[in-house]
Motif scaffolding. Structure first.
Motif, PDB file in Angstrom:
ATOM      1  N   UNK A 159      47.886  44.188  47.565  1.00 36.39           N
ATOM      2  CA  UNK A 159      48.949  45.029  47.244  1.00 36.39           C
ATOM      3  C   UNK A 159      48.642  46.252  46.804  1.00 36.39           C
ATOM      4  N   UNK A 160      47.402  46.443  46.296  1.00 37.81           N
ATOM      5  CA  UNK A 160      46.569  47.718  45.857  1.00 37.81           C
ATOM      6  C   UNK A 160      46.288  48.514  47.144  1.00 37.81           C
ATOM      7  N   UNK A 161      45.861  47.860  48.041  1.00 38.90           N
ATOM      8  CA  UNK A 161      45.449  48.598  49.378  1.00 38.90           C
ATOM      9  C   UNK A 161      43.760  48.806  49.215  1.00 38.90           C
ATOM     10  N   UNK A 162      43.239  47.982  48.569  1.00 34.79           N
ATOM     11  CA  UNK A 162      41.744  48.272  48.227  1.00 34.79           C
ATOM     12  C   UNK A 162      41.152  46.925  48.301  1.00 34.79           C
ATOM     13  N   UNK A 163      39.782  47.088  48.517  1.00 37.75           N
ATOM     14  CA  UNK A 163      38.987  45.772  48.520  1.00 37.75           C
ATOM     15  C   UNK A 163      38.202  45.933  47.114  1.00 37.75           C
ATOM     16  N   UNK A 164      37.841  44.408  46.682  1.00 38.93           N
ATOM     17  CA  UNK A 164      37.159  44.211  45.615  1.00 38.93           C
ATOM     18  C   UNK A 164      35.724  45.256  45.586  1.00 38.93           C
ATOM     19  N   UNK A 174      35.422  43.139  34.170  1.00 31.67           N
ATOM     20  CA  UNK A 174      35.907  41.795  33.968  1.00 31.67           C
ATOM     21  C   UNK A 174      37.604  41.834  34.496  1.00 31.67           C
ATOM     22  N   UNK A 175      38.231  42.687  34.365  1.00 34.89           N
ATOM     23  CA  UNK A 175      39.697  42.920  34.988  1.00 34.89           C
ATOM     24  C   UNK A 175      39.563  42.607  36.335  1.00 34.89           C
ATOM     25  N   UNK A 176      38.806  43.355  37.248  1.00 38.81           N
ATOM     26  CA  UNK A 176      38.510  43.301  38.516  1.00 38.81           C
ATOM     27  C   UNK A 176      38.235  41.848  39.136  1.00 38.81           C
ATOM     28  N   UNK A 177      37.541  41.140  38.342  1.00 39.99           N
ATOM     29  CA  UNK A 177      37.171  39.903  38.472  1.00 39.99           C
ATOM     30  C   UNK A 177      38.229  38.940  38.539  1.00 39.99           C
ATOM     31  N   UNK A 178      39.050  39.153  37.612  1.00 49.60           N
ATOM     32  CA  UNK A 178      40.222  38.217  37.443  1.00 49.60           C
ATOM     33  C   UNK A 178      41.485  38.543  38.386  1.00 49.60           C
ATOM     34  N   UNK A 179      41.477  39.319  39.176  1.00 50.80           N
ATOM     35  CA  UNK A 179      42.395  39.723  40.242  1.00 50.80           C
ATOM     36  C   UNK A 179      42.190  38.943  41.355  1.00 50.80           C
TER      37      UNK A 179
END
Length: 51
Positions: free
Chosen positions: A33-38, A21-26
């Motif tokens: 900025x984190x250097x990563x993909x969803x 859920x937190x990942x979907x809100x990003x």
């Protein structure tokens, strides 16, 4: 012991749910900025939820 394992399973599922859920809100800027993909973060969350 069986109840303890069941509680661990429920807790792992709950943490997985909260993390997804937190990942979907990003937004995309935060992910950049984190250097990563969803997708890679979602895979990481799923893989670690199984442990």
């Amino acid at each position: 012991m069986m109840l303890h394992n069941f509680a661990r399973h429920i807790r792992a599922r709950w943490l997985n749910h909260v993390a997804m859920r937190h990942l979907r809100t990003m937004d995309d800027r935060q992910l950049a900025d984190m250097g990563a993909s969803r997708e890679s973060l979602a895979d990481f969350i799923r893989d670690n939820a199984k442990a």
